[in-house]
Design a protein around this motif. Sequence first.
Motif, PDB file in Angstrom:
ATOM      1  N   GLN A 118      -9.310  29.935  26.501  1.00  0.00           N
ATOM      2  CA  GLN A 118     -10.152  28.966  26.213  1.00  0.00           C
ATOM      3  C   GLN A 118     -10.753  29.239  24.652  1.00  0.00           C
ATOM      4  N   ARG A 119     -11.609  28.609  24.274  1.00  0.00           N
ATOM      5  CA  ARG A 119     -12.243  28.310  23.055  1.00  0.00           C
ATOM      6  C   ARG A 119     -11.976  29.598  22.114  1.00  0.00           C
ATOM      7  N   ARG A 120     -11.095  29.292  20.982  1.00  0.00           N
ATOM      8  CA  ARG A 120     -11.225  30.416  19.900  1.00  0.00           C
ATOM      9  C   ARG A 120     -12.378  30.799  19.529  1.00  0.00           C
TER      10      ARG A 120
ATOM     11  N   ALA B 167     -15.120  31.457  21.074  1.00  0.00           N
ATOM     12  CA  ALA B 167     -15.854  32.502  22.058  1.00  0.00           C
ATOM     13  C   ALA B 167     -15.318  33.826  21.697  1.00  0.00           C
ATOM     14  N   PRO B 168     -16.060  34.692  21.085  1.00  0.00           N
ATOM     15  CA  PRO B 168     -15.823  35.979  20.700  1.00  0.00           C
ATOM     16  C   PRO B 168     -14.868  36.844  21.643  1.00  0.00           C
ATOM     17  N   PHE B 169     -15.122  36.600  22.910  1.00  0.00           N
ATOM     18  CA  PHE B 169     -14.531  37.292  23.870  1.00  0.00           C
ATOM     19  C   PHE B 169     -12.987  36.864  24.056  1.00  0.00           C
ATOM     20  N   TYR B 170     -12.718  35.529  23.601  1.00  0.00           N
ATOM     21  CA  TYR B 170     -11.268  35.279  23.881  1.00  0.00           C
ATOM     22  C   TYR B 170     -10.581  35.544  22.402  1.00  0.00           C
ATOM     23  N   SER B 171     -11.285  35.697  21.518  1.00  0.00           N
ATOM     24  CA  SER B 171     -10.501  36.343  20.356  1.00  0.00           C
ATOM     25  C   SER B 171     -10.155  37.587  20.350  1.00  0.00           C
ATOM     26  N   LEU B 172     -10.971  38.594  21.081  1.00  0.00           N
ATOM     27  CA  LEU B 172     -10.722  39.794  21.437  1.00  0.00           C
ATOM     28  C   LEU B 172      -9.457  39.748  22.612  1.00  0.00           C
TER      29      LEU B 172
ATOM     30  N   VAL C 268       2.900  34.440  22.612  1.00  0.00           N
ATOM     31  CA  VAL C 268       2.547  33.180  22.080  1.00  0.00           C
ATOM     32  C   VAL C 268       1.265  32.844  22.753  1.00  0.00           C
ATOM     33  N   VAL C 269       0.045  32.779  21.938  1.00  0.00           N
ATOM     34  CA  VAL C 269      -1.172  32.612  22.217  1.00  0.00           C
ATOM     35  C   VAL C 269      -1.677  31.281  21.831  1.00  0.00           C
ATOM     36  N   GLU C 270      -2.047  30.375  22.808  1.00  0.00           N
ATOM     37  CA  GLU C 270      -2.985  29.312  22.271  1.00  0.00           C
ATOM     38  C   GLU C 270      -4.345  28.994  22.867  1.00  0.00           C
ATOM     39  N   PHE C 271      -5.217  28.592  21.932  1.00  0.00           N
ATOM     40  CA  PHE C 271      -6.552  28.408  22.384  1.00  0.00           C
ATOM     41  C   PHE C 271      -6.852  26.988  22.697  1.00  0.00           C
ATOM     42  N   LEU C 272      -7.754  26.652  23.854  1.00  0.00           N
ATOM     43  CA  LEU C 272      -7.977  25.271  23.995  1.00  0.00           C
ATOM     44  C   LEU C 272      -9.331  24.887  23.658  1.00  0.00           C
ATOM     45  N   ASN C 273      -9.517  23.994  22.634  1.00  0.00           N
ATOM     46  CA  ASN C 273     -10.954  23.430  22.377  1.00  0.00           C
ATOM     47  C   ASN C 273     -11.400  22.570  23.490  1.00  0.00           C
ATOM     48  N   GLU C 274     -10.368  21.695  24.064  1.00  0.00           N
ATOM     49  CA  GLU C 274     -10.974  20.894  25.174  1.00  0.00           C
ATOM     50  C   GLU C 274     -10.468  21.642  26.435  1.00  0.00           C
TER      51      GLU C 274
ATOM     52  N   VAL D  35     -33.902  29.895  41.441  1.00  0.00           N
ATOM     53  CA  VAL D  35     -33.911  28.429  41.199  1.00  0.00           C
ATOM     54  C   VAL D  35     -32.788  27.785  40.908  1.00  0.00           C
ATOM     55  N   ASP D  36     -32.667  26.579  40.786  1.00  0.00           N
ATOM     56  CA  ASP D  36     -31.511  25.748  40.458  1.00  0.00           C
ATOM     57  C   ASP D  36     -30.554  26.349  39.638  1.00  0.00           C
ATOM     58  N   ASP D  37     -29.194  26.088  39.631  1.00  0.00           N
ATOM     59  CA  ASP D  37     -28.125  26.423  38.593  1.00  0.00           C
ATOM     60  C   ASP D  37     -28.327  25.912  37.523  1.00  0.00           C
ATOM     61  N   LEU D  38     -27.823  26.392  36.575  1.00  0.00           N
ATOM     62  CA  LEU D  38     -27.858  25.672  35.344  1.00  0.00           C
ATOM     63  C   LEU D  38     -26.156  26.011  34.804  1.00  0.00           C
ATOM     64  N   ILE D  39     -25.722  24.608  34.268  1.00  0.00           N
ATOM     65  CA  ILE D  39     -24.485  24.441  34.006  1.00  0.00           C
ATOM     66  C   ILE D  39     -24.300  24.435  32.546  1.00  0.00           C
ATOM     67  N   SER D  40     -23.533  25.250  31.726  1.00  0.00           N
ATOM     68  CA  SER D  40     -23.279  25.347  30.529  1.00  0.00           C
ATOM     69  C   SER D  40     -22.011  24.592  29.923  1.00  0.00           C
ATOM     70  N   LEU D  41     -21.094  24.346  30.761  1.00  0.00           N
ATOM     71  CA  LEU D  41     -19.809  24.037  30.288  1.00  0.00           C
ATOM     72  C   LEU D  41     -19.058  24.943  29.297  1.00  0.00           C
ATOM     73  N   GLU D  42     -18.974  26.121  29.526  1.00  0.00           N
ATOM     74  CA  GLU D  42     -18.867  27.170  28.711  1.00  0.00           C
ATOM     75  C   GLU D  42     -19.280  26.930  26.989  1.00  0.00           C
ATOM     76  N   ASP D  43     -20.239  26.181  26.645  1.00  0.00           N
ATOM     77  CA  ASP D  43     -20.650  25.745  25.637  1.00  0.00           C
ATOM     78  C   ASP D  43     -21.880  26.333  25.003  1.00  0.00           C
ATOM     79  N   PRO D  44     -22.009  27.400  24.150  1.00  0.00           N
ATOM     80  CA  PRO D  44     -23.199  28.027  23.815  1.00  0.00           C
ATOM     81  C   PRO D  44     -24.481  27.206  23.315  1.00  0.00           C
ATOM     82  N   ALA D  45     -24.150  26.019  22.756  1.00  0.00           N
ATOM     83  CA  ALA D  45     -25.168  25.074  22.497  1.00  0.00           C
ATOM     84  C   ALA D  45     -25.685  24.710  23.672  1.00  0.00           C
ATOM     85  N   LEU D  46     -25.322  24.351  24.637  1.00  0.00           N
ATOM     86  CA  LEU D  46     -25.684  23.763  25.858  1.00  0.00           C
ATOM     87  C   LEU D  46     -26.430  24.920  26.651  1.00  0.00           C
ATOM     88  N   ALA D  47     -25.898  25.900  26.522  1.00  0.00           N
ATOM     89  CA  ALA D  47     -26.483  27.297  27.258  1.00  0.00           C
ATOM     90  C   ALA D  47     -27.840  27.627  26.785  1.00  0.00           C
TER      91      ALA D  47
END
Length: 347
Positions: free
Chosen positions: A71-73, A75-80, A100-106, A224-236
């Motif tokens: 997933q997104r480059r 994201a620090p974890f995926y680079s590691l 062969v490594v590929e990161f997905l932004n979408e 309480v109700d779940d929160l959804i971030s879509l894996e996006d730090p800004a949304l989180a």
Amino acid sequence: MSRPTLADVARQAGVGVATVDRVINGRAPVRPETSQRVLEAAQAIGFRATGLIRARIDQRAGQFKLGFILQRRSAPFYSLLADALTDATRASSAIQGQPVVEFLNELTPQAVAEALLSMGSRVDALAVVAADHPKVRDAIEQLNARGIPVITLLTDLSATHRVSYIGIDNRRAGRTAAWTISRLSKAPGKVAILVGSHRYQCQELCEVSFRSYFRENAPKFQIVDDLISLEDPALAQEATFDLLQRHPDLVGIYVAGGGAEGVISALRDNPATRSIITVCNELTDQTQSALVDGIIDLVISHPRDRLAATAVQAMIDALEGRSSGGSGNEQSAQHLLPFDIHIAENV
């Protein structure tokens, strides 16, 4: 007497003419055992290009391209993780591996499916981190039909012919997070859980297990109700700000998916939140700093190097025919790794 043809070799070997052509011309990967069968068939009937077939097999022996779709480059974890997978591929003594490594932004299902099919045309085996969706499952079935084994990393998929899943036991991870919050909180209160998407099987299982622990062992806490971030730090970050406004009496937060950096930023900006027990995933520079500063309390992390080595070996096994490989039993092939637990005192 006419010379043997490609069709004769294919008939003798019990494969299609296209497969014989692929072996001779190296147009696409062919399983080693299939290539050997083609060679033996060519020798048996005196095919004129037997020497070329043998040369092609010798040329490809042990040389495999292993593809990794992460997933997104950003994201620090995926680079590691990318670094760990690259190192594990190159370090394997079983093959001459090319990563062969590929990161997905979408991260939409369509984008993931397209990436799978595109990379599948360029590698011998493939590993992917993706949310479960019919389009993604269909792409994996297409790759299986083309002889490209696919394994899932971190989160499993319900594709019938994925070869294996490699990751942690998410049921235990969710219950560990719940145990931590219930034991460290000074008193029962409200607890929130943040997920990237419920289509990630790992996060869904973490959430179910998190809730079940509280229901069974700490019923005085209110989730309480779940929160959804879509894996996006800004949304989180935005979701956490809103959460703190709506629930000033919050005692715990569990970040079961991505976006922990956003949650950390929101908590760091508000010193009053230091009493909130917070658990998140994956040790990175950001989460380690937050542990040391007392912003979060515990990190549940994949053992990256072990995960990478296990993934590479699973791909090699699939290529060499030591996996269940298309039998329909692949969903039982799971490699559950013990997760690492980090607190401020052991990082």
